[in-house]
Design a protein around this motif. Structure first.
Motif, PDB file in Angstrom:
ATOM      1  N   GLN B  37      -4.993  -7.577   3.868  1.00  0.00           N
ATOM      2  CA  GLN B  37      -5.902  -7.901   3.086  1.00  0.00           C
ATOM      3  C   GLN B  37      -4.945  -8.114   1.846  1.00  0.00           C
ATOM      4  O   GLN B  37      -3.588  -7.412   1.848  1.00  0.00           O
ATOM      5  CB  GLN B  37      -5.989  -6.163   2.369  1.00  0.00           C
ATOM      6  N   ARG B  38      -5.061  -9.213   0.962  1.00  0.00           N
ATOM      7  CA  ARG B  38      -3.640  -9.895   0.083  1.00  0.00           C
ATOM      8  C   ARG B  38      -4.084  -8.218  -0.729  1.00  0.00           C
ATOM      9  O   ARG B  38      -4.694  -7.937  -1.356  1.00  0.00           O
ATOM     10  CB  ARG B  38      -4.064 -11.356  -0.128  1.00  0.00           C
ATOM     11  N   PRO B  39      -2.598  -8.931  -1.719  1.00  0.00           N
ATOM     12  CA  PRO B  39      -2.558  -8.071  -2.343  1.00  0.00           C
ATOM     13  C   PRO B  39      -3.496  -8.331  -3.174  1.00  0.00           C
ATOM     14  O   PRO B  39      -3.655  -9.113  -4.325  1.00  0.00           O
ATOM     15  CB  PRO B  39      -0.802  -8.822  -3.527  1.00  0.00           C
ATOM     16  N   GLY B  40      -3.958  -6.846  -4.397  1.00  0.00           N
ATOM     17  CA  GLY B  40      -5.127  -7.321  -4.525  1.00  0.00           C
ATOM     18  C   GLY B  40      -6.711  -8.146  -4.518  1.00  0.00           C
ATOM     19  O   GLY B  40      -7.343  -8.196  -5.253  1.00  0.00           O
ATOM     20  N   GLY B  41      -6.857  -8.468  -3.641  1.00  0.00           N
ATOM     21  CA  GLY B  41      -7.711  -8.394  -2.556  1.00  0.00           C
ATOM     22  C   GLY B  41      -8.555  -7.784  -1.877  1.00  0.00           C
ATOM     23  O   GLY B  41      -8.440  -6.458  -2.015  1.00  0.00           O
TER      24      GLY B  41
END
Lengths: 110, 111
Positions: B37-41
């Motif tokens: 999970q990427r930041p904000g994703g």
């Protein structure tokens, strides 16, 4: 061509209000889910539907009511919102072991 | 109830260093999945391991499933800034079939 799409992406609302989040998947998957991700990033399953039938309900307050009009849609309605409901809500779908997530709805209750 | 524990919770590395996150289950798993999970994703499925002792590679990422099917690891060689994000393991319980997520390991990479 987003596979799992949910709306809205952001939702800011006052305590006591009722709100809904919509989710649609175009993958042809039989099973759909709602997850809650808290501020510590912990992913907790809330509900799971298979072909419009509820199969998992993980001790979620009954203020949360999922609705699946067909196997491509799973909406989440929340009554009487509380501060502790603030989180990111993810819809997901699966077929077999693969699970795809929507982009998330960041709910902020003020 | 069944738990899937993941360590460490956070890891800061210098770009180019290696990184490993570990996943341990209280019960036997039928398979283990890894997500990023990427930041904000949102969580994105990376891989699934099914066999005892299985090892799979995706470029700089190496995934292992333990012999007892109760633990797993993800190793990233020579991290890059694009590796930043939270890595989750998730295991299907052999008993219940439910997919249980670990708490995630958040990786920060300093350029």
């Amino acid at each position: 061509d987003t596979a799992v799409s949910q709306t809205p992406k952001y939702l800011v609302t006052q305590m006591g209000n009722d709100k809904s989040i919509k989710c649609e998947q175009n993958l042809g998957h039989d099973t759909m889910y709602w997850y809650k991700q808290d501020s510590k990033k912990f992913l907790k399953i809330m509900f799971s539907y298979n072909n419009k039938e509820l199969i998992i309900n993980e001790t979620v307050p009954n203020r949360f009511s999922p609705k699946s009009p067909d196997k491509a849609h799973l909406n989440l309605h929340i009554n009487s919102l509380e501060l502790g409901d603030s989180a990111v809500y993810f819809c997901a779908s699966s077929q077999g072991r693969y699970r795809g997530f929507g982009q998330g709805t960041r709910l902020t209750v003020v | 109830g069944q738990q899937v524990m993941q360590i460490p919770q956070y890891q800061h590395v210098q770009e180019g260093e290696d990184f490993t996150t570990y996943c341990n289950s209280s019960t036997t798993l039928s398979n283990i999945q890894w997500y990023k999970q990427r930041p904000g994703g949102h969580p994105v499925f990376l891989i699934q391991l099914v066999k005892s002792g299985e090892v799979k590679k995706q470029k700089r990422l190496t995934f292992q499933f333990g012999e007892a099917k109760k633990n797993s690891s993800l190793h990233i060689t020579a991290t890059q800034t694009t590796d930043v994000g939270t890595y989750f393991c998730a295991g299907h319980s052999s008993n219940t079939g439910k997919l249980i997520f670990g708490q995630g390991t958040t990786l920060q990479v300093k350029p």
